[in-house]
Design a protein around this motif. Structure first.
Motif, PDB file in Angstrom:
ATOM      1  N   SER A 272      10.904  -0.016  15.107  1.00 15.20           N
ATOM      2  CA  SER A 272      12.053   0.092  14.154  1.00 15.20           C
ATOM      3  C   SER A 272      11.859   0.680  12.842  1.00 15.20           C
ATOM      4  N   PRO A 273      12.476   1.577  12.562  1.00 20.07           N
ATOM      5  CA  PRO A 273      12.278   2.469  11.289  1.00 20.07           C
ATOM      6  C   PRO A 273      12.424   1.469   9.966  1.00 20.07           C
ATOM      7  N   VAL A 274      13.298   0.582   9.977  1.00 19.54           N
ATOM      8  CA  VAL A 274      13.670  -0.584   9.078  1.00 19.54           C
ATOM      9  C   VAL A 274      12.334  -1.423   9.051  1.00 19.54           C
ATOM     10  N   VAL A 275      11.884  -1.904   9.876  1.00 23.37           N
ATOM     11  CA  VAL A 275      10.518  -2.683  10.075  1.00 23.37           C
ATOM     12  C   VAL A 275       9.451  -1.959   9.414  1.00 23.37           C
ATOM     13  N   ALA A 276       9.080  -0.813  10.071  1.00 22.89           N
ATOM     14  CA  ALA A 276       8.228   0.004   9.660  1.00 22.89           C
ATOM     15  C   ALA A 276       8.200   0.389   8.048  1.00 22.89           C
ATOM     16  N   SER A 277       9.436   0.632   7.418  1.00 17.63           N
ATOM     17  CA  SER A 277       9.760   0.860   6.058  1.00 17.63           C
ATOM     18  C   SER A 277       9.067  -0.423   5.100  1.00 17.63           C
ATOM     19  N   ALA A 278       9.638  -1.426   5.791  1.00 16.51           N
ATOM     20  CA  ALA A 278       9.162  -2.871   5.158  1.00 16.51           C
ATOM     21  C   ALA A 278       7.690  -2.837   5.116  1.00 16.51           C
ATOM     22  N   ILE A 279       6.947  -2.581   6.185  1.00 17.70           N
ATOM     23  CA  ILE A 279       5.521  -2.656   6.093  1.00 17.70           C
ATOM     24  C   ILE A 279       4.790  -1.579   5.162  1.00 17.70           C
ATOM     25  N   PHE A 280       5.371  -0.366   5.292  1.00 23.54           N
ATOM     26  CA  PHE A 280       4.974   0.527   4.346  1.00 23.54           C
ATOM     27  C   PHE A 280       5.328   0.129   2.797  1.00 23.54           C
ATOM     28  N   PHE A 281       6.272  -0.411   2.555  1.00 23.59           N
ATOM     29  CA  PHE A 281       6.569  -0.969   1.184  1.00 23.59           C
ATOM     30  C   PHE A 281       5.437  -1.974   0.687  1.00 23.59           C
ATOM     31  N   VAL A 282       5.033  -2.942   1.587  1.00 26.34           N
ATOM     32  CA  VAL A 282       4.264  -3.740   1.259  1.00 26.34           C
ATOM     33  C   VAL A 282       2.672  -3.290   1.084  1.00 26.34           C
ATOM     34  N   PHE A 283       2.450  -2.236   1.969  1.00 30.54           N
ATOM     35  CA  PHE A 283       1.244  -1.728   2.216  1.00 30.54           C
ATOM     36  C   PHE A 283       1.075  -0.884   0.764  1.00 30.54           C
ATOM     37  N   GLY A 284       2.262  -0.286   0.333  1.00 30.73           N
ATOM     38  CA  GLY A 284       1.851   0.588  -0.996  1.00 30.73           C
ATOM     39  C   GLY A 284       1.756  -0.266  -1.992  1.00 30.73           C
ATOM     40  N   ALA A 285       2.192  -1.383  -2.259  1.00 30.69           N
ATOM     41  CA  ALA A 285       1.933  -2.355  -3.267  1.00 30.69           C
ATOM     42  C   ALA A 285       0.463  -3.055  -2.993  1.00 30.69           C
ATOM     43  N   HIS A 286      -0.012  -3.307  -2.079  1.00 34.94           N
ATOM     44  CA  HIS A 286      -1.320  -3.442  -1.591  1.00 34.94           C
ATOM     45  C   HIS A 286      -2.253  -2.313  -1.896  1.00 34.94           C
ATOM     46  N   ALA A 287      -2.008  -1.259  -1.655  1.00 31.09           N
ATOM     47  CA  ALA A 287      -2.938  -0.008  -1.950  1.00 31.09           C
ATOM     48  C   ALA A 287      -3.137   0.145  -3.664  1.00 31.09           C
TER      49      ALA A 287
END
Length: 416
Positions: free
Chosen positions: A312-327
Motif C-alpha cells: 500500500s503506498p499510503v502505508v509505505a508513506s506513513a512508514i517513510f514519514f516515521v523513518f524520516g523523523a527517526h533518521a
C-alpha cells in the motif's frame, strides 16, 4: 528580528557557531540544488548506462579513498583554513563546469570529472566541518547545535534545494550550477568569519600518515562507547544499503508508483525529519540518549519489516514519514555522543572512520541488495535488512545505554 534569531540560534551558542551555521545552510542549499541537477546533467549528455552508473560511483567512492587522509589533515592543520580551501576548490570546479556549458564544450566525461573533483573537495570540507562545532559550543549545548545543523540539511538540502535545482535546470542547464557557485562562495565568506580557539598541534616532524591513522583507530577501538557506535553505524548501513539500493524498483513493482510517486516518498521522509527537528529538544529532555538510540534502532528494524510486507503506498508513506523523523533524531544523537566523547585533537580522524563505516556499509549493502533482488525478488533485501537489524538490536541492546552514559565521563586521552 533579533528575538527570532535568538529563538532559532540561542545566543549562548556564540557568534562563531552562528557564522558556521549560516555557512552550512548556504552550502547545503547549493548542494541540494545540485542534488537534482547533477543526475539530470549526466543523462542529458549520454544515455550510456555505464557512464550514468559511474556518476553514482563518483559520489560514493571518494569518502572511502580520501576519508582517512582528510581526518588526519583536519587534526594536523588549521581547520577553518581547510574548509575555506576545500570550498574554494569547489567554487573553481563549478565555475569551470558552467563555463564549458556556456561554450557548448562540455562532454559526459568532463561532467563526470567535475563530479569526482567536487566530491573529493566535499570529503575534506565535510570532515573538517564536523570538528568545528565542539570547538565553538559547550558540550552541554552540542545536541542543540547539531540539531540546528541537521535542520538546515533536511530543509535546504533535501526539501527545498532539489526542486529548485530541477526548475533551474529546466530553465537552462547552467543555471543550477551557477547558483551553486554563488551559494558555496557565500559559505566560504561566512565560515571565514569564524574565530576558533587556539589549539596545540602535534609536532609535524614526528608525525606520519600511518601513525596518525593508527592512533585514531586505536583510540576508537579502545573506547567502548564510540567503538560500539561506529560498529552500529557500519552494520545498520549494510542493512539500510541493501534495502534502499532497490528502492526505485520497490516503489514501482511493490507499490505500483511512478517517478512522481517515488519522489514523493523521499519528500515524505524529509517532512518526517522536520517533525524530528521540532520534537528533538522535547525528546532529549525527557528521554535518555541511550533510550533514544534504542528506540531508534527498533524503529529502523520495524521500517524494513513494514516495507517488506506492505504493498500500500499510503502505508509505505506513513512508514517513510516515521523513518524520516527517526533518521534525524538518530543522526543528531550519534553525532552529539561522538563529539562529547572524542578528544578535540582526534575529532577529525574519528570522524573519518565513522564516515568510512557509513559509506562502506552502504556499498556492501547495495551489492547484497542487488544480488538478493535479482534472485529472490524486490522485497528480499527488505527481509534481509529486517533480519540483520533485529539480530544486531538483540546483541547491542544492553550496550546502547553505555553509548550515551560513557560520553558523560571524561574523554579517554589520546595515545602518545
Amino acid at each position: 528580528m533579533r528575538r527570532l534569531v535568538d529563538s532559532v540560534v540561542p545566543a549562548r551558542l556564540g557568534a562563531g557557531y552562528r557564522w558556521l551555521l549560516a555557512s552550512s545552510w548556504s552550502s547545503n542549499l547549493g548542494d541540494g540544488v545540485a542534488l537534482a541537477a547533477g543526475p539530470l546533467l549526466v543523462t542529458s549528455l549520454t544515455d550510456d548506462p555505464f557512464l550514468i552508473s559511474l556518476a553514482a560511483l563518483l559520489r560514493w567512492a571518494p569518502p572511502l579513498v580520501f576519508g582517512l587522509y582528510a581526518g588526519v589533515l583536519s587534526d594536523r592543520h588549521d581547520r577553518r583554513l581547510i574548509m575555506i580551501v576545500a570550498n574554494l576548490a569547489r567554487v573553481l570546479v563549478l565555475a569551470g563546469l558552467v563555463a564549458t556549458m556556456l561554450t557548448g564544450t562540455l562532454t559526459a566525461i568532463g561532467a563526470l570529472a567535475a563530479i569526482g573533483l567536487l566530491t573529493v573537495a566535499e570529503v575534506f570540507a565535510d570532515n573538517t566541518a564536523g570538528t568545528l562545532t565542539p570547538m565553538l559550543v559547550h558540550r552541554d549545548d552540542l545536541a542543540v547545535a547539531n540539531a540546528r545543523l541537521q535542520t538546515g540539511f533536511i530543509t535546504l538540502n533535501q526539501l527545498i534545494g532539489p526542486p529548485i535545482g530541477a526548475a533551474l535546470f529546466a530553465a537552462g542547464t547552467a543555471w543550477p550550477f551557477a547558483t551553486e557557485v554563488v551559494l558555496v562562495a557565500a559559505a566560504v565568506v561566512l565560515v571565514s568569519r569564524v574565530r576558533l580557539p587556539v589549539r596545540e598541534r602535534p609536532a609535524q616532524q614526528e608525525r606520519s600518515l600511518r601513525r596518525d591513522v593508527a592512533e585514531g583507530f586505536r583510540w576508537t577501538v579502545n573506547h567502548a562507547a564510540v567503538r560500539t557506535l561506529v560498529l552500529t553505524i557500519l552494520i545498520f548501513n549494510v542493512t539500510f544499503g541493501a534495502a534502499w539500493s532497490v528502492l526505485v524498483l520497490y516503489a514501482q513493482e511493490q507499490l505500483g508508483l511512478g517517478a512522481v510517486g517515488f519522489g514523493l516518498l523521499t519528500t515524505v521522509s524529509a517532512v518526517g525529519g522536520l517533525l524530528g527537528t521540532a520534537l528533538y529538544g522535547a525528546i532529549t529532555r525527557r528521554v535518555s540518549l541511550g533510550n533514544v538510540m534504542r528506540v531508534g534502532l527498533i524503529i529502523e528494524t520495524l521500517t524494513h519489516l513494514g516495507l517488506a510486507v506492505t504493498n500500500s503506498p499510503v502505508v509505505a508513506s506513513a512508514i517513510f514519514f516515521v523513518f524520516g523523523a527517526h533518521a534525524f533524531v538518530w543522526g543528531t544523537t550519534s553525532v552529539t555522543v561522538r563529539q562529547r566523547a572524542v578528544p578535540e585533537q582526534l575529532q577529525g580522524r574519528v570522524n573519518s572512520l565513522n564516515t568510512i563505516c557509513v559509506f562502506g556499509g552502504l556499498v556492501v549493502g547495495s551489492v547484497i541488495g542487488g544480488v538478493l533482488a535479482t534472485h529472490y525478488g524486490v522485497t528480499a533485501p527488505f527481509w534481509f535488512a529486517f533480519a540483520g537489524s533485529a539480530a544486531f538490536v538483540v546483541l547491542l541492546w544492553r550496550e546502547m545505554t553505555r553509548i550515551a552514559h560513557e560520553d558523560e565521563q571524561e574523554p579517554v586521552p589520546a595515545a602518545a
